[in-house]
Design an enzyme around this catalytic site. Structure first.
Site, mmCIF file in Angstrom:
data_model
loop_
_atom_site.group_PDB
_atom_site.id
_atom_site.type_symbol
_atom_site.label_atom_id
_atom_site.label_comp_id
_atom_site.label_asym_id
_atom_site.label_seq_id
_atom_site.Cartn_x
_atom_site.Cartn_y
_atom_site.Cartn_z
ATOM 1 N N ASP A 193 1.803 8.130 -8.728
ATOM 2 C CA ASP A 193 2.440 7.311 -7.711
ATOM 3 C C ASP A 193 3.907 7.687 -7.556
ATOM 4 O O ASP A 193 4.493 8.216 -8.501
ATOM 5 C CB ASP A 193 2.431 5.911 -8.281
ATOM 6 C CG ASP A 193 1.843 4.863 -7.421
ATOM 7 O OD1 ASP A 193 2.563 3.914 -7.293
ATOM 8 O OD2 ASP A 193 0.721 4.973 -6.955
ATOM 9 N N LYS A 215 3.438 7.362 -1.755
ATOM 10 C CA LYS A 215 3.534 6.703 -0.449
ATOM 11 C C LYS A 215 5.012 6.398 -0.230
ATOM 12 O O LYS A 215 5.570 5.470 -0.821
ATOM 13 C CB LYS A 215 2.719 5.403 -0.427
ATOM 14 C CG LYS A 215 1.216 5.574 -0.567
ATOM 15 C CD LYS A 215 0.525 4.217 -0.381
ATOM 16 C CE LYS A 215 -0.984 4.343 -0.432
ATOM 17 N NZ LYS A 215 -1.511 4.410 -1.805
#
Length: 412
Positions: A193, A215
């Site tokens: 992540d 993201k």
């Protein structure tokens, strides 16, 4: 002659412990963890051992050692502070051909208890000729190496299968759980992540495949569907996959979606909780999310959509009417809408607010303001994600702590 090391499987087997002091307090829990049926003989015991007896975890015979006490035992521990009693216990055990450990005299003890520790499913035991401190030091070094992944653990015959959803904590690599670090060291593939502790990736073996699934707000992103596919694809190839996420995988981490996708495709999933940034980052800034007499509740809110947005499921009116602490995640770009909404529904414009950017990392910085001024203060301070916003009177507790610290050492 060197001792012969052996792992005893004590499940359901009687173990006699004679003595109820500090040595017994250290050894009894380990015996219970091994499943032993522990009988403790001692006129007095420590409060912790008494608590175990009262909860039915051990059998406490409140008296001194008597002839015949060793009968039926598979292992005996003589741990009193009386050398004669310990000698009598060992002598009876020897006559009955029962292994006994004497805590006060290693040379007179038929068996020795190693300095032991656990790292995952590995049990480490070290004996060093009666030098317990040095044995403990070596034990600690080996256990720490296994936990940190510094010692090779990936080629075990019992390597985990499937996918592990690992919460990496709020950012500081030292705040990942021991279990999370162990599984990370065993991974063949790591899907990471943007908010996962990146420093942990440098510890991975060179052949571990690292997939960047970041993201970035208003920037490059990997869709959740594609992340789900990565997990299943690699796991079905027989590779152990760790999905390394920031915070806790089930606190606004979409870990539930990933677990469901794996389950639907027959891929086993292990979930390793992490320290959520919603609590850890305020803590790192000295802010307790609850404090006696100030706040007895706190609410963690995902502010990825603002108040009034059709996709918002947050009851902003209830938050405005309440008095508990509000912890806002993903709120940096929307505080100019959130603050007025909370004030409109009842929160005072003077309500203290703290904003912590890059919490637990070396670049951590904070600002404090009020609900009426926070949006402007964040703009002036160039606050950028990731940042946590704390709304409530608990912010003043941190200020009080800072004032006391500042006063310490000053001349009266």
């Amino acid at each position: 002659m060197p001792p012969y090391l052996l792992g005893l499987r004590l499940g359901g087997r009687r173990v006699l412990v004679v003595g109820g002091g500090r040595v017994a307090q250290r050894r009894v829990p380990a015996l219970l963890d091994a499943g032993a049926d522990v009988v403790l003989v001692s006129p007095d015991v420590t409060p912790s051992l008494q608590g175990l007896a009262e909860r039915g975890k051990i059998t406490w015979q409140r008296r001194g050692f008597r002839s015949g006490d060793c009968a039926g035992a598979w292992l005996v521990q003589a741990v009193t502070d009386d050398a004669k009693v310990n000698a009598d216990v060992v002598a009876e055990a020897e006559d009955a051909r029962i292994w006994a450990v004497r805590a006060d005299d290693a040379e007179s003890s038929p068996a020795w208890t190693p300095a032991s520790g656990r790292a995952g499913d590995a049990t480490v035991g070290v004996l060093l000729g009666g030098d317990p401190r040095r044995a403990a030091g070596i034990r600690d070094a080996v256990v720490d190496g296994l936990r940190a992944g510094a010692l090779e653990a990936r080629h075990s015959r019992r390597k985990p299968a499937g996918v592990a959803l690992v919460g990496g904590g709020p950012g500081d690599p030292g705040l990942i759980t021991v279990r999370g670090r162990q599984l990370l060291a065993m991974a063949d593939v790591v899907v990471t992540d943007r908010l996962a502790p990146g420093g942990l990736l440098d510890e991975l073996a060179p052949d571990v495949e690292v997939i960047d699934a970041a993201k970035i707000p208003y920037g490059r992103t990997v869709t959740q569907d594609r992340i789900n596919e990565y997990l299943v694809e690699h796991a079905k190839q027989g590779r152990f996959v760790v999905r390394l996420k920031g915070g806790d995988p089930f606190v606004f981490g979409r870990g539930g979606e990933e677990a469901l996708h794996c389950a639907r495709h027959g891929v086993p999933v292990t979930v390793v909780p992490g320290i959520t940034s919603a609590v850890a980052v305020p803590s790192a800034a000295g802010i307790p999310v609850t404090h006696r007499g100030v706040a007895q509740e706190f609410h963690v809110v995902s502010a990825h959509v603002p108040p009034g947005h059709p996709d918002s499921a947050v009851d902003w009116a209830a938050l405005g009417r309440g008095s508990g602490t509000i912890v806002l995640l993903m709120a940096v770009e929307r505080m100019s809408l959130i603050a007025p909404a909370l004030m409109r529904y009842g929160r005072s414009s003077d309500t203290p607010v703290a904003v912590i950017q890059d919490g637990t990392l070396p670049g951590q910085r904070s600002l404090t303001a009020t609900l009426g001024t926070v949006a402007d203060a964040m703009a002036a301070g160039d606050i950028r994600p990731p940042a946590i916003v704390v709304v409530g009177d608990v912010v003043n507790v941190a200020r009080e702590i800072d004032m006391i610290r500042a006063d310490m050492g000053r001349d009266p």
